[in-house]
Design a protein around this motif. Structure first.
Motif, short mmCIF file in Angstrom:
data_model
loop_
_atom_site.label_atom_id
_atom_site.label_comp_id
_atom_site.label_asym_id
_atom_site.label_seq_id
_atom_site.Cartn_x
_atom_site.Cartn_y
_atom_site.Cartn_z
N ALA A 51 0.82 -1.21 0.00
CA ALA A 51 0.00 0.00 0.00
C ALA A 51 0.86 1.25 0.00
CB ALA A 51 -0.94 -0.01 1.21
N VAL A 52 1.96 1.25 0.75
CA VAL A 52 2.86 2.40 0.77
C VAL A 52 3.43 2.65 -0.62
CG1 VAL A 52 5.04 3.31 1.66
CG2 VAL A 52 3.47 2.15 3.21
N ALA A 53 3.92 1.60 -1.26
CA ALA A 53 4.53 1.75 -2.58
C ALA A 53 3.51 2.21 -3.62
CB ALA A 53 5.17 0.43 -3.01
N VAL A 54 2.31 1.65 -3.56
CA VAL A 54 1.26 2.04 -4.51
C VAL A 54 0.86 3.49 -4.27
CG1 VAL A 54 -1.11 1.61 -5.23
CG2 VAL A 54 0.41 -0.31 -4.82
N ARG A 55 0.73 3.87 -3.02
CA ARG A 55 0.38 5.26 -2.70
C ARG A 55 1.41 6.24 -3.27
NH1 ARG A 55 -3.31 9.25 -1.96
NH2 ARG A 55 -2.55 10.81 -0.48
N GLU A 56 2.67 5.87 -3.20
CA GLU A 56 3.71 6.75 -3.74
C GLU A 56 3.54 6.95 -5.24
OE1 GLU A 56 7.37 5.04 -2.43
OE2 GLU A 56 7.14 5.80 -0.36
N LEU A 57 3.28 5.86 -5.97
CA LEU A 57 3.01 6.01 -7.41
C LEU A 57 1.75 6.83 -7.64
CD1 LEU A 57 3.49 5.34 -10.42
CD2 LEU A 57 2.07 3.30 -10.06
N ASP A 58 0.72 6.54 -6.87
CA ASP A 58 -0.55 7.26 -6.99
C ASP A 58 -0.34 8.77 -6.93
OD1 ASP A 58 -3.34 7.22 -7.25
OD2 ASP A 58 -3.64 7.32 -5.09
N MET A 59 0.48 9.21 -5.99
CA MET A 59 0.68 10.65 -5.82
C MET A 59 1.74 11.20 -6.77
SD MET A 59 -1.63 11.62 -3.85
CE MET A 59 -1.15 13.27 -3.33
N ARG A 60 2.71 10.40 -7.16
CA ARG A 60 3.68 10.87 -8.15
C ARG A 60 3.00 11.11 -9.49
NH1 ARG A 60 7.88 6.83 -9.19
NH2 ARG A 60 8.72 8.48 -10.53
N ALA A 61 1.96 10.32 -9.79
CA ALA A 61 1.23 10.48 -11.04
C ALA A 61 0.07 11.46 -10.92
CB ALA A 61 0.70 9.12 -11.50
N SER A 62 -0.08 12.06 -9.76
CA SER A 62 -1.20 12.98 -9.51
C SER A 62 -0.88 14.37 -10.07
CB SER A 62 -1.45 13.08 -8.00
OG SER A 62 -0.47 13.93 -7.40
N LEU A 95 5.09 17.36 -5.94
CA LEU A 95 5.61 16.81 -4.70
C LEU A 95 7.13 16.62 -4.75
CD1 LEU A 95 2.82 14.13 -4.34
CD2 LEU A 95 3.04 16.18 -2.93
N ALA A 96 7.76 17.26 -5.72
CA ALA A 96 9.20 17.08 -5.91
C ALA A 96 9.99 17.50 -4.68
CB ALA A 96 9.67 17.85 -7.14
N ASP A 97 9.56 18.54 -4.00
CA ASP A 97 10.29 19.01 -2.81
C ASP A 97 10.23 18.00 -1.67
OD1 ASP A 97 11.00 21.30 -4.11
OD2 ASP A 97 9.51 22.58 -3.14
N LEU A 98 9.27 17.08 -1.72
CA LEU A 98 9.16 16.02 -0.71
C LEU A 98 9.87 14.75 -1.13
CD1 LEU A 98 5.41 16.41 0.39
CD2 LEU A 98 7.44 16.99 1.74
N GLY A 99 10.54 14.80 -2.28
CA GLY A 99 11.28 13.63 -2.74
C GLY A 99 10.51 12.70 -3.64
N TYR A 100 9.41 13.18 -4.26
CA TYR A 100 8.60 12.36 -5.14
C TYR A 100 8.60 12.97 -6.54
CZ TYR A 100 6.87 10.45 -0.73
OH TYR A 100 6.78 9.87 0.52
N PRO A 101 9.51 12.53 -7.41
CA PRO A 101 9.52 13.07 -8.77
C PRO A 101 8.26 12.68 -9.51
CG PRO A 101 11.00 11.19 -8.58
CD PRO A 101 10.55 11.52 -7.19
N PRO A 102 7.74 13.55 -10.36
CA PRO A 102 6.45 13.27 -11.00
C PRO A 102 6.53 12.20 -12.07
CG PRO A 102 7.38 15.31 -11.86
CD PRO A 102 8.26 14.88 -10.72
N VAL A 103 5.45 11.43 -12.19
CA VAL A 103 5.21 10.60 -13.36
C VAL A 103 4.27 11.44 -14.22
CG1 VAL A 103 4.23 8.45 -14.23
CG2 VAL A 103 5.49 8.46 -12.07
N ARG A 104 4.78 11.97 -15.31
CA ARG A 104 4.05 12.97 -16.10
C ARG A 104 3.07 12.28 -17.05
NH1 ARG A 104 6.74 17.75 -15.12
NH2 ARG A 104 8.87 17.51 -14.31
N ILE A 105 1.91 11.92 -16.50
CA ILE A 105 0.95 11.15 -17.30
C ILE A 105 0.33 11.99 -18.40
CG2 ILE A 105 0.49 9.50 -15.46
CD1 ILE A 105 -2.23 11.94 -16.25
N GLU A 106 0.61 13.28 -18.44
CA GLU A 106 0.13 14.12 -19.54
C GLU A 106 0.96 13.91 -20.81
OE1 GLU A 106 3.04 16.78 -17.22
OE2 GLU A 106 1.59 15.17 -16.81
N THR A 107 2.06 13.13 -20.70
CA THR A 107 2.92 12.85 -21.85
C THR A 107 2.88 11.36 -22.18
OG1 THR A 107 4.91 12.36 -20.54
CG2 THR A 107 4.47 14.68 -21.04
N PRO A 108 3.15 10.99 -23.43
CA PRO A 108 3.18 9.56 -23.78
C PRO A 108 4.19 8.76 -22.96
CG PRO A 108 3.05 10.89 -25.77
CD PRO A 108 3.27 11.84 -24.64
N SER A 109 5.38 9.31 -22.74
CA SER A 109 6.38 8.58 -21.96
C SER A 109 5.96 8.42 -20.51
CB SER A 109 7.73 9.30 -22.03
OG SER A 109 7.64 10.60 -21.46
#
Length: 301
Positions: A235-246, A250-264
């Motif tokens: 659940a912890v690991a999934v939550r981290e992806l959930d919020m990185r893709a949100s 959250l970069a200042d908290l150590g969570y680089p974004p998963v930029r779902i607005e882009t194909p990559s």
């Protein structure tokens, strides 16, 4: 209460006091990695937009998560085992103390029946991996009051709305959908309801996989704490992806974004989502088997 049949007694695994105390200590040390920082943040009045979710949305208190249970089929030996006798389901055995499934409340058997049916239905479906985590975006769509007001939106309000409008929204999970804004709800391909859970939940869904933690703790003292901790870590690991893709920055908290607005970014999300579906499958199977054990037991009278 009825005596434990001799055959059942012989099938139980005996743990010496040093053995079960070692397992108990290992469990407490394992979950303290998240619990201790959470307690320190609460003491200082500091919120964490990613990790607080594990202790606020989910109702199990940190002290309950720390408490170790062996699960069914185990006898705890030694004088220290008597401390378990004050907890639901535990009773004396000629060799110590054990969790007697026949002594669990009827409500827990009913809960196990529901959970087992839900998780079995979920496991039988193929993972759907094309949602791209848009549920978090739909929760802030066209609203002036995002849920995490202390964290900025990475693309701003207009950019966030544009992403929602440019991609198909196809959330299957009721407990995510119910937080959609009024403007976002009609954009979803489905209208999940609580009563639709058995028909809609599928193993690619991040929330369905996070919820394995919830189903584990709802099985109460019957769930071995090692399985509970496995589900919590997932659940912890999934939550981290959930919020990185949100939509939040959250970069200042150590969570680089998963930029779902882009194909990559969408491809990255799908790879991670598929990995979590694979990781969740054996945990779901273990919970289904535990539900079967609980449901099949004839209660003591």
């Amino acid at each position: 209460m009825a005596a434990v049949p001799e055959a059942a007694q012989r099938s139980l695994r005996r743990l010496s006091e040093p053995e079960w105390r070692s397992r108990s200590d290992a469990h407490c040390n394992r979950v303290s990695h998240w619990i201790l920082p959470h307690r320190e943040r609460r003491r200082r009045g500091v919120a964490h937009p990613v990790l607080d979710f594990l202790f606020t949305y989910y109702s199990l208190r940190p002290a309950q998560l720390e408490r170790w249970h062996p699960g069914p089929g185990v006898v705890l030996r030694g004088p220290g085992a008597a401390a378990f006798l004050g907890q639901t389901g535990y009773r004396r055995h000629p060799d110590g103390v054990f969790l007697d499934l026949t002594g669990l409340p009827d409500r827990l058997r009913s809960t196990a029946g529901f959970i087992g049916a839900l998780l079995t239905a979920t496991a039988e479906r193929a993972p759907r991996l094309g949602c791209f985590g848009l549920h978090e975006w739909a929760m802030v769509y066209r609203t002036p009051t995002p849920r995490h007001t202390a964290v900025p939106l990475r693309l701003g309000p207009a950019g966030t709305d544009a992403v929602v409008e440019s991609l198909p929204v196809q959330c299957t999970h009721f407990d995510a959908f119910r937080f959609f804004t009024a403007a976002a709800r009609p954009r979803n391909a489905l209208t999940p309801r609580r009563e639709d859970q058995l028909d809609l939940e599928q193993p690619g869904c991040l929330h369905a996989n996070m919820d394995l933690y919830k189903w584990a703790y709802k099985l109460g003292p019957a769930c071995p704490s090692e399985l509970l901790a496995d589900c919590f870590e997932l659940a912890v690991a999934v939550r981290e992806l959930d919020m990185r893709a949100s939509p939040y920055d959250l970069a200042d908290l150590g969570y680089p974004p998963v930029r779902i607005e882009t194909p990559s970014g969408r491809a990255e999300y799908v790879r991670a989502q598929a990995g979590f579906a694979e990781r969740a499958a054996p945990l779901r199977a273990r919970l289904v088997e535990l539900c079967r054990q609980i449901s099949d037991v004839v209660p003591a009278r």
